[in-house]
Design a protein around this motif. Sequence first.
Motif, PDB file in Angstrom:
ATOM      1  N   VAL A   1       0.813  -1.179   0.087  1.00  0.00           N
ATOM      2  CA  VAL A   1      -0.049   0.013  -0.095  1.00  0.00           C
ATOM      3  C   VAL A   1       0.957   1.118   0.190  1.00  0.00           C
ATOM      4  O   VAL A   1       0.708   2.333  -0.690  1.00  0.00           O
ATOM      5  CB  VAL A   1      -0.749  -0.016   1.307  1.00  0.00           C
ATOM      6  CG1 VAL A   1      -1.623   1.302   1.408  1.00  0.00           C
ATOM      7  CG2 VAL A   1      -2.080  -1.097   1.105  1.00  0.00           C
ATOM      8  N   VAL A   2       1.877   1.393   0.986  1.00  0.00           N
ATOM      9  CA  VAL A   2       2.847   2.349   0.877  1.00  0.00           C
ATOM     10  C   VAL A   2       3.600   2.599  -0.583  1.00  0.00           C
ATOM     11  O   VAL A   2       3.553   3.783  -0.945  1.00  0.00           O
ATOM     12  CB  VAL A   2       3.740   2.226   1.918  1.00  0.00           C
ATOM     13  CG1 VAL A   2       5.264   3.228   2.120  1.00  0.00           C
ATOM     14  CG2 VAL A   2       3.380   2.283   3.179  1.00  0.00           C
ATOM     15  N   ALA A   3       3.757   1.483  -1.207  1.00  0.00           N
ATOM     16  CA  ALA A   3       4.393   1.623  -2.475  1.00  0.00           C
ATOM     17  C   ALA A   3       3.651   2.052  -3.527  1.00  0.00           C
ATOM     18  O   ALA A   3       3.917   2.898  -4.537  1.00  0.00           O
ATOM     19  CB  ALA A   3       5.116   0.163  -2.935  1.00  0.00           C
ATOM     20  N   ALA A   4       2.234   1.663  -3.432  1.00  0.00           N
ATOM     21  CA  ALA A   4       1.149   2.279  -4.477  1.00  0.00           C
ATOM     22  C   ALA A   4       0.981   3.780  -4.164  1.00  0.00           C
ATOM     23  O   ALA A   4       0.854   4.590  -5.168  1.00  0.00           O
ATOM     24  CB  ALA A   4      -0.192   1.449  -4.250  1.00  0.00           C
ATOM     25  N   CYS A  49      -7.164   9.052  -8.174  1.00  0.00           N
ATOM     26  CA  CYS A  49      -6.252   8.285  -7.326  1.00  0.00           C
ATOM     27  C   CYS A  49      -6.595   8.381  -6.240  1.00  0.00           C
ATOM     28  O   CYS A  49      -6.093   7.187  -5.381  1.00  0.00           O
ATOM     29  CB  CYS A  49      -4.833   9.232  -7.541  1.00  0.00           C
ATOM     30  SG  CYS A  49      -4.313   9.039  -9.237  1.00  0.00           S
ATOM     31  N   ALA A  50      -7.181   9.434  -5.487  1.00  0.00           N
ATOM     32  CA  ALA A  50      -7.618   9.008  -3.877  1.00  0.00           C
ATOM     33  C   ALA A  50      -8.620   8.172  -3.773  1.00  0.00           C
ATOM     34  O   ALA A  50      -8.334   7.275  -2.752  1.00  0.00           O
ATOM     35  CB  ALA A  50      -8.138  10.376  -3.492  1.00  0.00           C
ATOM     36  N   VAL A  51      -9.547   7.807  -4.660  1.00  0.00           N
ATOM     37  CA  VAL A  51     -10.497   6.799  -4.665  1.00  0.00           C
ATOM     38  C   VAL A  51      -9.726   5.368  -4.734  1.00  0.00           C
ATOM     39  O   VAL A  51      -9.974   4.290  -4.160  1.00  0.00           O
ATOM     40  CB  VAL A  51     -11.622   6.838  -5.722  1.00  0.00           C
ATOM     41  CG1 VAL A  51     -12.564   5.828  -5.709  1.00  0.00           C
ATOM     42  CG2 VAL A  51     -12.405   8.003  -5.464  1.00  0.00           C
ATOM     43  N   ALA A  52      -8.727   5.446  -5.518  1.00  0.00           N
ATOM     44  CA  ALA A  52      -8.068   3.924  -5.941  1.00  0.00           C
ATOM     45  C   ALA A  52      -7.293   3.582  -4.633  1.00  0.00           C
ATOM     46  O   ALA A  52      -7.248   2.569  -4.096  1.00  0.00           O
ATOM     47  CB  ALA A  52      -7.131   4.271  -7.008  1.00  0.00           C
ATOM     48  N   LEU A  53      -6.699   4.599  -4.005  1.00  0.00           N
ATOM     49  CA  LEU A  53      -5.905   4.306  -3.004  1.00  0.00           C
ATOM     50  C   LEU A  53      -6.428   4.023  -1.691  1.00  0.00           C
ATOM     51  O   LEU A  53      -6.393   3.021  -0.927  1.00  0.00           O
ATOM     52  CB  LEU A  53      -4.881   5.409  -2.421  1.00  0.00           C
ATOM     53  CG  LEU A  53      -3.754   5.931  -3.335  1.00  0.00           C
ATOM     54  CD1 LEU A  53      -3.104   6.966  -3.109  1.00  0.00           C
ATOM     55  CD2 LEU A  53      -2.898   4.674  -3.535  1.00  0.00           C
ATOM     56  N   CYS A  73     -12.512  -2.652  -9.724  1.00  0.00           N
ATOM     57  CA  CYS A  73     -13.223  -1.521 -10.310  1.00  0.00           C
ATOM     58  C   CYS A  73     -12.969  -0.152  -9.727  1.00  0.00           C
ATOM     59  O   CYS A  73     -13.284   0.557 -10.824  1.00  0.00           O
ATOM     60  CB  CYS A  73     -14.794  -1.766 -10.198  1.00  0.00           C
ATOM     61  SG  CYS A  73     -15.071  -3.590 -11.191  1.00  0.00           S
ATOM     62  N   ALA A  74     -13.135  -0.021  -8.529  1.00  0.00           N
ATOM     63  CA  ALA A  74     -12.537   1.158  -8.174  1.00  0.00           C
ATOM     64  C   ALA A  74     -11.188   1.748  -8.376  1.00  0.00           C
ATOM     65  O   ALA A  74     -11.052   3.032  -8.453  1.00  0.00           O
ATOM     66  CB  ALA A  74     -12.776   1.320  -6.609  1.00  0.00           C
ATOM     67  N   THR A  75     -10.372   0.766  -8.754  1.00  0.00           N
ATOM     68  CA  THR A  75      -8.785   1.439  -8.872  1.00  0.00           C
ATOM     69  C   THR A  75      -8.640   1.410 -10.465  1.00  0.00           C
ATOM     70  O   THR A  75      -7.763   2.009 -10.992  1.00  0.00           O
ATOM     71  CB  THR A  75      -7.922   0.568  -8.430  1.00  0.00           C
ATOM     72  OG1 THR A  75      -8.226  -0.883  -8.845  1.00  0.00           O
ATOM     73  CG2 THR A  75      -8.009   0.419  -6.937  1.00  0.00           C
ATOM     74  N   ALA A  89      -5.054  -5.145  -6.846  1.00  0.00           N
ATOM     75  CA  ALA A  89      -6.391  -5.509  -6.652  1.00  0.00           C
ATOM     76  C   ALA A  89      -6.482  -6.745  -7.534  1.00  0.00           C
ATOM     77  O   ALA A  89      -7.334  -7.653  -7.194  1.00  0.00           O
ATOM     78  CB  ALA A  89      -7.449  -4.297  -7.029  1.00  0.00           C
ATOM     79  N   MET A  90      -6.274  -6.680  -8.669  1.00  0.00           N
ATOM     80  CA  MET A  90      -6.135  -7.823  -9.563  1.00  0.00           C
ATOM     81  C   MET A  90      -5.463  -9.176  -8.859  1.00  0.00           C
ATOM     82  O   MET A  90      -6.159 -10.259  -9.035  1.00  0.00           O
ATOM     83  CB  MET A  90      -5.282  -7.648 -10.901  1.00  0.00           C
ATOM     84  CG  MET A  90      -5.598  -8.854 -11.796  1.00  0.00           C
ATOM     85  SD  MET A  90      -7.504  -8.843 -12.378  1.00  0.00           S
ATOM     86  CE  MET A  90      -7.437 -10.738 -12.281  1.00  0.00           C
ATOM     87  N   VAL A  91      -4.492  -8.952  -8.084  1.00  0.00           N
ATOM     88  CA  VAL A  91      -3.789 -10.036  -7.320  1.00  0.00           C
ATOM     89  C   VAL A  91      -4.771 -10.677  -6.387  1.00  0.00           C
ATOM     90  O   VAL A  91      -4.915 -11.917  -6.276  1.00  0.00           O
ATOM     91  CB  VAL A  91      -2.578  -9.619  -6.573  1.00  0.00           C
ATOM     92  CG1 VAL A  91      -2.089 -10.876  -5.547  1.00  0.00           C
ATOM     93  CG2 VAL A  91      -1.598  -9.488  -7.630  1.00  0.00           C
TER      94      VAL A  91
END
Length: 399
Positions: A12-15, A34-38, A53-55, A71-73
Amino acid sequence: MTTRSTAERIVVVAAAAELLTVADAFSAVPLAVCAVALLALPLRRRLPLTTLCATLPSILTGHLWLPPMIAMVAVACGRSRPRIAVGCALLFAAAACPWPLGEFAAMTRQEVLTSIEAAALLSLGPTALGLLVATRAELRARLADLTATQRRERELESERAVVRERARLAREMHDTVAHHVGIIAVQSGALRAAEGAAGGDPWKRDTAESIRRHSVRALEELRDMVGVLRASDTGAALAAARTGLDTLRELAADSLLDVTADVTAPGAAPVRPEVECAAFRIVQESLNNVRKHAPGARVTVRVAPAPDGRSLTVEIRNTPPTPAPAAPAGSPVPGGAREPRAGGAEEAVPGGPAEAAAELPGGGYGLAGLRERAELLGGCLSAHPCPEGGFTVRAVLPL
């Protein structure tokens, strides 16, 4: 903190750190996307497809690539083939389409192929990684099940070996001990009948009867224990053994010792059978030790509940051994201890109480076995010489 939670935090920190690469190109819409994705990433374990879907808008704008891949993982770890196919297709489409969409018409053939190749890598890579993680988890679970199954098999094999050994011991006990004790019972019964019919010595008749009674009781207990060993029922031993507190006075009377027994049973609640059995065996073994090592000693047996009512105290104390008194000339003495000689002198006869006690075999495991009995019940046992001579065995057994 577990390794898995640490790895997730690092991801998460890397993202989030990926935002530093595009910090100068932010506007209101990309920033919101980007805020929604994180913010959606922490939900990927419970709602993996929704998180994907959100990312997806973040990769569509070209600002964040890691959140959709992470998210795909999570989607691929779910092992649901339809969801994996849908998620992989959505990620491929988002990675292959340019932003804004109108630029797709201006792209050259080489740029389209390059975009499709990159989208395939970005979608298939996380999918394969998720499937690999899921397969590894499944293998770990199956390995744990296999290990548990092997452990249960080893336990069952150990139990079967114990059952076989118990059956072997039962056969040996029945074939050896029962044979000799049976002969003793038959011969003592015949001696008693012969003495009674001929009007013989009453002491010999009573002694023969005592031997016969003890032999019969030994055979009964042996039969019960053989049945317990063959049935592999440890709880049946308590029901089979005649070892209650109410039999302690009878045990003391039949011990061929000078015994004073003071037995006080707890009145508030019934004593557990295993506690009664342990108390009986402690007294029995202690009296047996007195017969072997301190013939002629006086013995005091005291069994009483503790003042707090939470334990039972068993104490056996004996005085130092004393020599057997000399018998008058010509008079029968129990056990044949003395016999008159010519001139009124007395001679020790083989087979007297002291000599017979010295010939009794001992394995050296008596006190060790008593301590084990007490410790198995959560109690304790001490055995030590007395300052004035003699010996004391004291056990405390929880009720």
